[in-house]
Write a protein that holds these residues in place. Structure first.
Motif, mmCIF file in Angstrom:
data_model
loop_
_atom_site.group_PDB
_atom_site.id
_atom_site.type_symbol
_atom_site.label_atom_id
_atom_site.label_comp_id
_atom_site.label_asym_id
_atom_site.label_seq_id
_atom_site.Cartn_x
_atom_site.Cartn_y
_atom_site.Cartn_z
ATOM 1 N N HIS A 7 0.820 -1.232 0.000
ATOM 2 C CA HIS A 7 0.000 0.000 0.000
ATOM 3 C C HIS A 7 0.849 1.276 0.000
ATOM 4 O O HIS A 7 0.495 2.290 0.588
ATOM 5 C CB HIS A 7 -0.954 0.033 1.212
ATOM 6 N N ALA A 8 2.002 1.162 -0.611
ATOM 7 C CA ALA A 8 2.841 2.356 -0.756
ATOM 8 C C ALA A 8 2.403 3.119 -2.018
ATOM 9 O O ALA A 8 1.895 2.551 -2.984
ATOM 10 C CB ALA A 8 4.311 1.960 -0.834
ATOM 11 N N GLU A 9 2.613 4.389 -1.947
ATOM 12 C CA GLU A 9 2.246 5.227 -3.080
ATOM 13 C C GLU A 9 3.231 4.989 -4.220
ATOM 14 O O GLU A 9 4.442 5.006 -4.031
ATOM 15 C CB GLU A 9 2.269 6.706 -2.683
ATOM 16 N N VAL A 10 2.661 4.671 -5.341
ATOM 17 C CA VAL A 10 3.461 4.387 -6.523
ATOM 18 C C VAL A 10 3.013 5.356 -7.629
ATOM 19 O O VAL A 10 1.795 5.596 -7.811
ATOM 20 C CB VAL A 10 3.302 2.915 -6.976
ATOM 21 N N GLY A 11 3.949 5.839 -8.320
ATOM 22 C CA GLY A 11 3.632 6.737 -9.424
ATOM 23 C C GLY A 11 2.914 6.022 -10.561
ATOM 24 O O GLY A 11 3.096 4.804 -10.748
ATOM 25 N N PRO A 12 2.074 6.685 -11.265
ATOM 26 C CA PRO A 12 1.323 6.022 -12.340
ATOM 27 C C PRO A 12 2.203 5.521 -13.473
ATOM 28 O O PRO A 12 1.822 4.656 -14.229
ATOM 29 C CB PRO A 12 0.375 7.117 -12.832
#
Length: 201
Positions: A7-12
């Protein structure tokens, strides 16, 4: 976008999670360019339109004025009345009338000189001067013939004749000079008669 595992923020633009390394579903893989494919270049600029042949003058060109100036009159106005194309002027004809009696008679009968008062005056005066000279010489011859018996009378008439010659020559020369200047130079006795005849047309 979040990683489904950590659930880490990942770039699109990322295919894998930068935190756990698991693939990210729904991530659109960035299209990779073939290194061997040449870079597309923008279409070349269209060549400039060919210039029309010749020089096109500007639309608002200068228009010359409608009414042109009249051409200058050729030549100078004649000094004195002329007898026509190639004819004598009034003063020249008046002076020539004293060159023997023949020109004076011609000017009195030929147009347009016979209508010019100055020419008529000097023509009549020339005729009068010639007649006076003839009359004086005839009178002297008669007088000398009558007085021939007087001693030394011939020498007296010789000196008188020379004096009269000089007098008539001076009068004749003065008439020519005055006529060439357009003057009404009147001789004694003869001038009055010539003027009356010149003005009686």
């Amino acid at each position: 976008m979040q990683c489904p595992v950590c659930h880490a923020e990942v770039g699109p633009q990322n295919t894998f999670c930068t935190n756990c390394g698991n693939p990210v579903q729904g991530a659109s893989a960035a299209p990779q360019q073939n290194p061997y494919e040449p870079v597309s270049t923008p279409a070349a600029y269209p060549p400039p339109a060919a210039a029309s042949a010749g020089y096109a003058p500007p639309q608002g060109s200068y228009a010359p004025p409608q009414g042109s100036y009249p051409p200058p009159q050729s030549g100078y106005p004649p000094q004195g009345a002329a007898a026509g194309s190639g004819g004598l002027s009034e003063t020249a004809a008046a002076a020539i009338s004293y060159i023997t009696i023949i020109p004076a008679i011609i000017f009195l009968v030929v147009d347009p000189y016979k209508k010019m008062p100055l020419v008529r005056f000097h023509s009549f005066q020339s005729i009068g001067l010639c007649v006076a000279c003839i009359v004086v010489w005839i009178a002297m011859m008669i007088l000398q013939f009558v007085l021939h018996f007087i001693p030394l009378i011939g020498f007296l008439f010789l000196f008188v004749g020379i004096g009269l010659d000089i007098l008539f020559f001076i009068a004749w020369l003065m008439c020519i000079l005055k006529a060439s200047k357009g003057e009404w130079f009147k001789l004694p006795l003869i001038g009055g008669f010539a003027e009356s005849q010149a003005r009686a047309q």
